[in-house]
Design a protein around this motif. Structure first.
Motif, PDB file in Angstrom:
ATOM      1  N   ALA A  96      16.660  59.628 -30.953  1.00 27.33           N
ATOM      2  CA  ALA A  96      16.928  59.619 -32.390  1.00 27.33           C
ATOM      3  C   ALA A  96      16.257  58.438 -33.065  1.00 27.33           C
ATOM      4  N   THR A  97      16.257  57.287 -32.394  1.00 32.49           N
ATOM      5  CA  THR A  97      15.658  56.091 -32.986  1.00 32.49           C
ATOM      6  C   THR A  97      14.148  56.217 -33.086  1.00 32.49           C
ATOM      7  N   GLU A  98      13.513  56.630 -32.001  1.00 31.66           N
ATOM      8  CA  GLU A  98      12.057  56.667 -31.962  1.00 31.66           C
ATOM      9  C   GLU A  98      11.460  57.787 -32.807  1.00 31.66           C
ATOM     10  N   THR A  99      12.156  58.894 -32.939  1.00 29.82           N
ATOM     11  CA  THR A  99      11.597  60.011 -33.700  1.00 29.82           C
ATOM     12  C   THR A  99      11.708  59.795 -35.206  1.00 29.82           C
ATOM     13  N   ARG A 100      12.292  58.695 -35.621  1.00 31.35           N
ATOM     14  CA  ARG A 100      12.270  58.357 -37.044  1.00 31.35           C
ATOM     15  C   ARG A 100      10.883  57.851 -37.460  1.00 31.35           C
ATOM     16  N   ASP A 101      10.098  57.469 -36.469  1.00 31.30           N
ATOM     17  CA  ASP A 101       8.745  56.985 -36.733  1.00 31.30           C
ATOM     18  C   ASP A 101       7.794  58.182 -36.802  1.00 31.30           C
ATOM     19  N   PRO A 102       7.221  58.458 -37.962  1.00 29.09           N
ATOM     20  CA  PRO A 102       6.349  59.638 -38.089  1.00 29.09           C
ATOM     21  C   PRO A 102       5.081  59.550 -37.252  1.00 29.09           C
ATOM     22  N   ARG A 103       4.754  58.350 -36.755  1.00 33.89           N
ATOM     23  CA  ARG A 103       3.553  58.209 -35.934  1.00 33.89           C
ATOM     24  C   ARG A 103       3.756  58.777 -34.530  1.00 33.89           C
ATOM     25  N   LEU A 104       5.037  58.985 -34.117  1.00 35.65           N
ATOM     26  CA  LEU A 104       5.304  59.563 -32.808  1.00 35.65           C
ATOM     27  C   LEU A 104       5.254  61.082 -32.935  1.00 35.65           C
ATOM     28  N   LEU A 105       4.098  61.649 -32.670  1.00 32.96           N
ATOM     29  CA  LEU A 105       3.904  63.081 -32.827  1.00 32.96           C
ATOM     30  C   LEU A 105       4.337  63.814 -31.570  1.00 32.96           C
ATOM     31  N   PRO A 106       4.749  65.087 -31.715  1.00 33.38           N
ATOM     32  CA  PRO A 106       5.069  65.875 -30.518  1.00 33.38           C
ATOM     33  C   PRO A 106       3.888  65.886 -29.560  1.00 33.38           C
ATOM     34  N   PRO A 117      20.365  54.695 -38.143  1.00 32.27           N
ATOM     35  CA  PRO A 117      19.061  54.295 -37.628  1.00 32.27           C
ATOM     36  C   PRO A 117      19.039  54.060 -36.120  1.00 32.27           C
ATOM     37  N   ARG A 118      20.149  53.602 -35.562  1.00 30.67           N
ATOM     38  CA  ARG A 118      20.193  53.342 -34.108  1.00 30.67           C
ATOM     39  C   ARG A 118      21.536  53.821 -33.552  1.00 30.67           C
ATOM     40  N   PRO A 119      21.706  55.126 -33.411  1.00 29.77           N
ATOM     41  CA  PRO A 119      22.986  55.651 -32.917  1.00 29.77           C
ATOM     42  C   PRO A 119      23.250  55.249 -31.469  1.00 29.77           C
ATOM     43  N   ALA A 170      20.951  65.796 -35.690  1.00 31.03           N
ATOM     44  CA  ALA A 170      21.379  64.739 -34.763  1.00 31.03           C
ATOM     45  C   ALA A 170      22.069  65.333 -33.545  1.00 31.03           C
ATOM     46  N   ALA A 171      21.780  64.765 -32.387  1.00 28.46           N
ATOM     47  CA  ALA A 171      22.372  65.251 -31.136  1.00 28.46           C
ATOM     48  C   ALA A 171      23.801  64.758 -30.981  1.00 28.46           C
TER      49      ALA A 171
END
Length: 326
Positions: free
Chosen positions: A203-213, A239-241, A275-276
Motif C-alpha cells: 500500500a505504501t509503495e504503490t502510492r508512488d506513480p513511478r512504480l509501474l506494474p 499513507p503507511r498502514p 485497500a487490503a
C-alpha cells in the motif's frame, strides 16, 4: 514501538554523535517553573495518578507533565518515600510480551533528595547530542500519603542532571503493583517468529506513480517464514498502514516449492486502488533479507524488491492466495 516506550520509562537512549547548532550558539534552555510543587491528596496508584497531567497542561500525546519544567522540591514538604512508575515490556510464560506499568516504592531517599535539590547546570556548551532524554516518572510521598511530582534539575542540554538519573536508578525499589497496559507481542507471533506489527509495504509503495506494474520472476530462500497480518479499518487508506499479526508459520518445503512455482510466472498487476484487509510477508527464516509482500484480498498485488534489478509489482492469482492461507 516496544523499544521507544521502554526507553522513555526504563533506560536512557543510546548516545548519538554530537551536532552543533547551525549558528554556533549553545542549546536552548528553559527555566524551571517558579513556586512550589502542587500537593495532592492521598496517593492511589501509578495507573490512576501518574499518567494524569495534574501539575501542568497535558501534552498532545497524553504523556505526564514535563518534570523538567515543574516547580522544584522545597523544604516545606517532608518526604517519606519515593515512587517510580516504570512502563516496560515483560515476557510471559507463553513467550509473548505485555507492556506493564510497574509501581516501585523506596523509603531510603537521602541521595535522591540531595540530587533533586541541585541547581540547573548553566555551563555553556557548544553542542548537544540528539537522543531522547530519559525523564523518570517520579513521585514523592509524605508520611500522611500526600504526594507531589517534583521538578527535576537539568544539565546544559536541558536533560535531567546525571546525578538525578543515577539517584533514581540506585533506589532500592519494592514492587507495589503491576498493571498490564496492553499486549506487545502475542504468543502466536512469538511462537512463529513473526513481528507483532508490520507495515503494509504494498500500500505504501504503490502510492508512488513511478512504480509501474512490472512482472518478473520471484525466487524464495530455502527456508521461508510466512507471516500474515490484518490491517485495522482505521489504518486502511493511510499513507503507511500497519497490520497486526494474524498467523504465521515456517513453510513446509512442499508448500514453499508450490508457492515459488507460482511466483516464477507472474503477470503485471492490474489497476486497483482498494485497500487490503490482509497481507502476507514471505521472508527468509534464517537471515534478515528482502521480503515478498502479497495482498490476500481485493487488489491481490505482489511486491518484491530483488537484490538486482527493479522492483517487481505483479498480480497474484487465486491458487497462490490459497497457498498462503492458514
Amino acid at each position: 514501538m516496544v523499544i521507544t516506550l521502554a526507553g522513555l520509562a526504563a533506560c536512557a537512549g543510546a548516545p548519538t554523535a554530537a551536532e552543533a547548532p547551525a549558528d554556533g550558539r549553545e542549546a536552548p534552555r528553559s527555566a524551571a517553573a517558579t513556586g512550589k510543587p502542587t500537593i495532592r491528596s492521598a496517593w492511589t496508584s501509578c495507573a490512576v495518578d501518574a499518567p494524569v497531567a495534574v501539575d501542568a497542561p497535558v501534552a498532545d500525546d497524553g504523556r505526564p507533565p514535563d518534570a523538567l519544567a515543574l516547580p522544584r522540591l522545597g523544604t516545606d514538604f517532608t518526604v517519606a518515600a519515593a515512587i517510580h512508575c516504570q512502563l516496560e515490556p515483560k515476557r510471559r510464560a507463553d513467550l509473548g510480551e505485555d507492556l506493564v506499568l510497574t509501581e516501585g516504592r523506596a523509603t531510603d531517599v537521602t541521595a535522591l533528595l540531595a540530587a533533586l535539590r541541585l541547581p540547573d547546570d548553566t555551563t555553556t556548551v557548544e553542542a548537544c547530542t540528539l537522543e531522547m532524554p530519559w525523564v523518570p516518572n517520579l513521585l514523592l510521598l509524605d508520611a500522611q500519603g500526600q504526594w507531589i511530582r517534583p521538578g527535576l534539575p537539568t544539565d546544559s542540554c536541558r536533560r535531567p542532571r546525571p546525578e538525578v538519573s543515577e539517584a533514581v536508578r540506585a533506589l532500592r525499589l519494592t514492587s507495589v503493583s503491576e498493571k498490564v497496559v496492553r499486549e506487545v507481542v502475542s504468543a502466536g507471533a512469538a511462537a512463529s517468529g513473526c513481528n507483532q506489527d508490520w507495515s503494509d509495504v504494498v500500500a505504501t509503495e504503490t502510492r508512488d506513480p513511478r512504480l509501474l506494474p512490472r512482472p518478473g520472476r520471484v525466487s524464495l530462500p530455502s527456508q521461508v517464514r510466512l507471516c500474515v497480518y490484518r490491517v485495522p479499518a482505521q489504518q486502511q487508506g493511510t499513507p503507511r498502514p500497519t497490520g497486526t499479526f494474524a498467523y504465521g508459520l515456517l513453510l513446509p518445503q512442499q508448500r514453499r516449492v508450490a508457492i515459488e512455482r507460482k511466483l516464477a510466472v507472474l503477470r503485471p498487476a492490474e489497476q486497483c486502488s482498494v485497500a487490503a484487509d490482509r497481507f502476507a510477508a514471505l521472508q527468509d527464516a534464517t537471515i534478515t533479507s528482502d521480503v515478498v509482500y502479497i495482498e490476500l484480498d481485493h487488489c491481490r498485488r505482489i511486491l518484491a524488491t530483488p537484490l538486482y534489478g527493479p522492483p517487481i509489482l505483479a498480480q497474484a492469482d487465486t491458487t497462490l492466495i490459497e497457498l498462503l492461507r492458514r
